[in-house]
Design an enzyme around this catalytic site. Sequence first.
Site, PDB file in Angstrom:
ATOM      1  N   GLU A  94      -8.891   3.524  51.760  1.00  0.00           N
ATOM      2  CA  GLU A  94      -9.310   2.892  53.010  1.00  0.00           C
ATOM      3  C   GLU A  94      -9.445   1.384  52.867  1.00  0.00           C
ATOM      4  O   GLU A  94      -9.769   0.883  51.798  1.00  0.00           O
ATOM      5  CB  GLU A  94     -10.683   3.431  53.416  1.00  0.00           C
ATOM      6  N   CYS A 107     -11.884  -5.677  53.630  1.00  0.00           N
ATOM      7  CA  CYS A 107     -12.553  -4.970  52.538  1.00  0.00           C
ATOM      8  C   CYS A 107     -11.535  -3.996  51.943  1.00  0.00           C
ATOM      9  O   CYS A 107     -11.034  -3.119  52.659  1.00  0.00           O
ATOM     10  CB  CYS A 107     -13.747  -4.241  53.155  1.00  0.00           C
ATOM     11  N   CYS A 114     -13.923   7.206  43.054  1.00  0.00           N
ATOM     12  CA  CYS A 114     -14.698   6.348  42.140  1.00  0.00           C
ATOM     13  C   CYS A 114     -15.459   7.241  41.170  1.00  0.00           C
ATOM     14  O   CYS A 114     -15.996   8.274  41.576  1.00  0.00           O
ATOM     15  CB  CYS A 114     -15.683   5.496  42.946  1.00  0.00           C
ATOM     16  N   CYS A 118     -22.876   6.600  42.228  1.00  0.00           N
ATOM     17  CA  CYS A 118     -24.133   5.996  42.668  1.00  0.00           C
ATOM     18  C   CYS A 118     -24.747   6.918  43.721  1.00  0.00           C
ATOM     19  O   CYS A 118     -24.024   7.482  44.558  1.00  0.00           O
ATOM     20  CB  CYS A 118     -23.891   4.609  43.257  1.00  0.00           C
ATOM     21  N   CYS A 121     -23.825   6.487  47.622  1.00  0.00           N
ATOM     22  CA  CYS A 121     -22.463   6.113  48.004  1.00  0.00           C
ATOM     23  C   CYS A 121     -21.567   7.318  48.281  1.00  0.00           C
ATOM     24  O   CYS A 121     -21.540   8.279  47.503  1.00  0.00           O
ATOM     25  CB  CYS A 121     -21.853   5.267  46.888  1.00  0.00           C
ATOM     26  N   CYS A 332     -16.769   2.248  53.877  1.00  0.00           N
ATOM     27  CA  CYS A 332     -15.684   2.713  53.016  1.00  0.00           C
ATOM     28  C   CYS A 332     -16.008   4.053  52.383  1.00  0.00           C
ATOM     29  O   CYS A 332     -17.110   4.297  51.948  1.00  0.00           O
ATOM     30  CB  CYS A 332     -15.390   1.677  51.938  1.00  0.00           C
TER      31      CYS A 332
HETATM   32  N1  SAH Z   1     -17.874  -0.404  42.946  1.00  0.00           N
HETATM   33  C1  SAH Z   1     -18.037  -1.717  43.487  1.00  0.00           C
HETATM   34  C2  SAH Z   1     -17.361  -1.954  44.821  1.00  0.00           C
HETATM   35  C3  SAH Z   1     -17.448  -0.875  45.860  1.00  0.00           C
HETATM   36  S1  SAH Z   1     -19.001  -0.605  46.643  1.00  0.00           S
HETATM   37  C4  SAH Z   1     -19.499  -2.057  43.572  1.00  0.00           C
HETATM   38  O1  SAH Z   1     -20.323  -1.176  43.322  1.00  0.00           O
HETATM   39  O2  SAH Z   1     -19.838  -3.197  43.853  1.00  0.00           O
HETATM   40  C5  SAH Z   1     -19.218  -1.990  47.686  1.00  0.00           C
HETATM   41  C6  SAH Z   1     -20.662  -2.217  48.073  1.00  0.00           C
HETATM   42  O3  SAH Z   1     -21.136  -1.232  49.002  1.00  0.00           O
HETATM   43  C7  SAH Z   1     -21.575  -2.126  46.873  1.00  0.00           C
HETATM   44  O4  SAH Z   1     -22.524  -3.142  46.882  1.00  0.00           O
HETATM   45  C8  SAH Z   1     -22.188  -0.764  47.087  1.00  0.00           C
HETATM   46  O5  SAH Z   1     -23.326  -0.608  46.345  1.00  0.00           O
HETATM   47  C9  SAH Z   1     -22.393  -0.741  48.574  1.00  0.00           C
HETATM   48  N2  SAH Z   1     -22.709   0.583  49.104  1.00  0.00           N
HETATM   49  C10 SAH Z   1     -22.296   1.777  48.635  1.00  0.00           C
HETATM   50  N3  SAH Z   1     -22.813   2.788  49.369  1.00  0.00           N
HETATM   51  C11 SAH Z   1     -23.579   2.234  50.335  1.00  0.00           C
HETATM   52  C12 SAH Z   1     -24.371   2.767  51.408  1.00  0.00           C
HETATM   53  N4  SAH Z   1     -24.478   4.078  51.620  1.00  0.00           N
HETATM   54  N5  SAH Z   1     -24.986   1.889  52.223  1.00  0.00           N
HETATM   55  C13 SAH Z   1     -24.873   0.558  52.010  1.00  0.00           C
HETATM   56  N6  SAH Z   1     -24.138   0.000  51.029  1.00  0.00           N
HETATM   57  C14 SAH Z   1     -23.494   0.821  50.176  1.00  0.00           C
END
Ligand code: SAH
Length: 369
Positions: A94, A107, A114, A118, A121, A332
């Site tokens: 995406e 973006c 991934c 986390c 996410c 995303c």
């Molecule tokens: N892996 C990389 C890039 C992808 S995530 C990273 O972790 O930076 C991009 C951003 O979106 C990161 O800051 C991530 O922590 C955040 N993110 C992921 N899930 C989220 C959610 N449910 N709500 C808000 N931000 C989120």
Amino acid sequence: MTSLLDLAPGAARAALEAWLAHRGDPAYRLAQLLPRLWRRPVRRWADATDLPAALRQALDAEWPLPSLTLEVRQTSRDGTEKMLWRLPDGEAIESVLIPEGSRRTLCISSQAGCPLRCAFCATGTMGLKRNLAAWEIAGQVRELLLGPEPVKPTNVVFMGMGEPLLNWPAVATALTLLNHPDALGIGARHITVSTVGILPSLAELAKRPEQFRLALSLHAPTSALRLTIMPIEKRYRLPDVLEAVGAFRRRVTFEYVLIAGVNDREEDLAELARIAKSAGAMVNLLPLHPGGAPGLVPASQRRLASFAAGLRRRGVEAVARRSRGLDIAAACGQLRVMRGDAGGEVPPEPHGDVHEPVRVGERSHHPDA
Ligand code: SAH
């Protein structure tokens, strides 16, 4: 066979130069071919009608241009656009285009899925499918240039699916393709790599001469707390990551998703302010995208604002962002998950990286600003 789109401009030039010479074609053709890779791209060589038909046929046979197939494009009421791309092997990724004034931030994804998992996410729930090739990363911009209504992003952020620093060789080439004047020509200061802090590749990124921006997905101010929501903390500990970030000669942004009762307490605020100050970082406070991981609740808008104010009171630049494109699942990872493409029966769960600043009476210092 390597695609020309997987090569940095110098290498693509050398490959085409040798090929033209071998065919006995005039050298001036090179100057007609190279811009078709990135600057004025074509979907197929057949479309480059300034070239002789026989040459176009030979190019399409020997140097076919791979492309991403647009499967879904959704536009939010707020103008945010979400694209789901199908890759040649059937995987899906995406990108999200976020217009904001004269800026158009794209973006992009760096991996299909991934591996980081986390807690908050959506992308993590599907695990890693595979790394993207350089052309598949930079290709997310290339496809927008191809139309049907061509758009050129002014800013690019690696905040889509995947962890860019776990796919360093491809990301390193993609950064060149995004930035190089003979490729996409987007200024390095308008390109942000977002990472949880993968130390070996972070060191490689720091060595690059271009002024790419760095965003660190922090989300917790102590190692102990970070461990509860980000498994990567076991491998690369926060103190080491902060030290590596300190060695980065450029200004860094901390990304911090505010989760009620988890990382939004007064003690978290104090500790976050302390480490942001010592790293000279600014903080992007992000609302947790709704419908997140079971048991995780977004902090209230009020808490977001008071947290930002608390940081500023302690001398830290902070921006509270608000979600964009909620009505189109623009975060995303969300679209692919909702289409049942995630490789499991995971709920539609957001991955919130689509945010814009809430104007709180001060200039935005976001890296893209
Ligand atoms: N892996 C990389 C890039 C992808 S995530 C990273 O972790 O930076 C991009 C951003 O979106 C990161 O800051 C991530 O922590 C955040 N993110 C992921 N899930 C989220 C959610 N449910 N709500 C808000 N931000 C989120």
